[in-house]
Write a protein that holds these residues in place. Sequence first.
Motif, PDB file in Angstrom:
ATOM      1  N   ASN A   2      45.646  42.948  45.278  1.00 31.86           N
ATOM      2  CA  ASN A   2      45.132  42.417  44.023  1.00 31.86           C
ATOM      3  C   ASN A   2      46.238  41.634  43.335  1.00 31.86           C
ATOM      4  O   ASN A   2      47.393  42.051  43.336  1.00 31.86           O
ATOM      5  CB  ASN A   2      44.657  43.553  43.107  1.00 31.86           C
ATOM      6  N   LYS A  18      40.842  31.374  38.512  1.00 30.21           N
ATOM      7  CA  LYS A  18      39.599  31.050  39.231  1.00 30.21           C
ATOM      8  C   LYS A  18      39.892  30.212  40.473  1.00 30.21           C
ATOM      9  O   LYS A  18      39.346  30.456  41.545  1.00 30.21           O
ATOM     10  CB  LYS A  18      38.624  30.309  38.305  1.00 30.21           C
ATOM     11  N   ALA A  21      41.757  32.403  43.066  1.00 33.23           N
ATOM     12  CA  ALA A  21      40.823  33.314  43.740  1.00 33.23           C
ATOM     13  C   ALA A  21      40.025  32.575  44.813  1.00 33.23           C
ATOM     14  O   ALA A  21      39.827  33.086  45.921  1.00 33.23           O
ATOM     15  CB  ALA A  21      39.884  33.951  42.711  1.00 33.23           C
ATOM     16  N   GLU A  22      39.604  31.369  44.486  1.00 34.54           N
ATOM     17  CA  GLU A  22      38.860  30.561  45.449  1.00 34.54           C
ATOM     18  C   GLU A  22      39.715  30.276  46.689  1.00 34.54           C
ATOM     19  O   GLU A  22      39.252  30.417  47.823  1.00 34.54           O
ATOM     20  CB  GLU A  22      38.464  29.248  44.762  1.00 34.54           C
ATOM     21  N   LYS A  25      40.125  33.333  48.693  1.00 31.58           N
ATOM     22  CA  LYS A  25      38.832  33.929  49.033  1.00 31.58           C
ATOM     23  C   LYS A  25      38.737  35.357  48.476  1.00 31.58           C
ATOM     24  O   LYS A  25      38.244  36.280  49.135  1.00 31.58           O
ATOM     25  CB  LYS A  25      38.573  33.885  50.537  1.00 31.58           C
ATOM     26  N   GLU A  27      37.743  37.751  44.853  1.00 34.14           N
ATOM     27  CA  GLU A  27      36.896  37.752  43.663  1.00 34.14           C
ATOM     28  C   GLU A  27      37.789  37.486  42.452  1.00 34.14           C
ATOM     29  O   GLU A  27      38.932  37.926  42.403  1.00 34.14           O
ATOM     30  CB  GLU A  27      36.206  39.107  43.508  1.00 34.14           C
ATOM     31  N   ILE A  29      38.221  38.139  38.396  1.00 37.33           N
ATOM     32  CA  ILE A  29      37.747  38.921  37.251  1.00 37.33           C
ATOM     33  C   ILE A  29      38.639  38.615  36.051  1.00 37.33           C
ATOM     34  O   ILE A  29      39.856  38.742  36.133  1.00 37.33           O
ATOM     35  CB  ILE A  29      37.787  40.446  37.528  1.00 37.33           C
ATOM     36  N   GLN A  70      38.763  48.297  43.333  1.00 40.28           N
ATOM     37  CA  GLN A  70      38.557  46.984  43.926  1.00 40.28           C
ATOM     38  C   GLN A  70      39.755  46.553  44.757  1.00 40.28           C
ATOM     39  O   GLN A  70      40.869  47.008  44.537  1.00 40.28           O
ATOM     40  CB  GLN A  70      38.337  45.954  42.810  1.00 40.28           C
ATOM     41  N   VAL A  73      41.193  40.988  44.631  1.00 40.42           N
ATOM     42  CA  VAL A  73      40.776  40.492  43.330  1.00 40.42           C
ATOM     43  C   VAL A  73      41.942  39.744  42.690  1.00 40.42           C
ATOM     44  O   VAL A  73      43.085  40.179  42.783  1.00 40.42           O
ATOM     45  CB  VAL A  73      40.348  41.673  42.415  1.00 40.42           C
TER      46      VAL A  73
END
Length: 173
Positions: A2, A18, A21-22, A25, A27, A29, A70, A73
């Motif tokens: 994470n 964002k 994370a993309e 790959k 998520e 948050i 999780q 992330v």
Amino acid sequence: MNVILIGYMASGKSSVGKILAEKLKFEFIDLDDYIEMKEQDTIKHIFKKKGEIYFRKLETKYLKEILESQDNVVLSLGGGTPCYGNNMHFIRENKNAKSIYFKTSIPTLVDRLKTEKAKRPLIAHIDSDEMLVEFIGKHLFERSQFYNLAEITVTTDNKTKKQIVEDVLLALF
């Protein structure tokens, strides 16, 4: 793994997070969005109705919930999250987490924040740029001891989001 993004409000944690994370790959948050979803209320309303201490307890509760349940992330924290409770200690002790401080100068922060004060409960009451400079300077002085505990520091001034993502990826791998 994470990736935990910390830094002052408007340092780019959510917008860059964002994209990061993309690329990974993973998520994405945003802790504030997560709190709003879980509490079925806005941060602004929680602050107004129950106060900052109550809100800080929610941050700790949901930070732990995310990190304990999780994986893969990118988590964007609120600017104050690392500074309350035992949050920074919890992040650093989590073997599955890498913390990254988005270090941003006061002039850059003022530039970014002066147009969005209404959305930020901590600065909504500030009337002038001079008062905003003073408020941010004081806050950064208080918070930097926590921010500097991050494993990685990435400066964000005069960089595009893409450049910041590249800096983060280089530091992680």
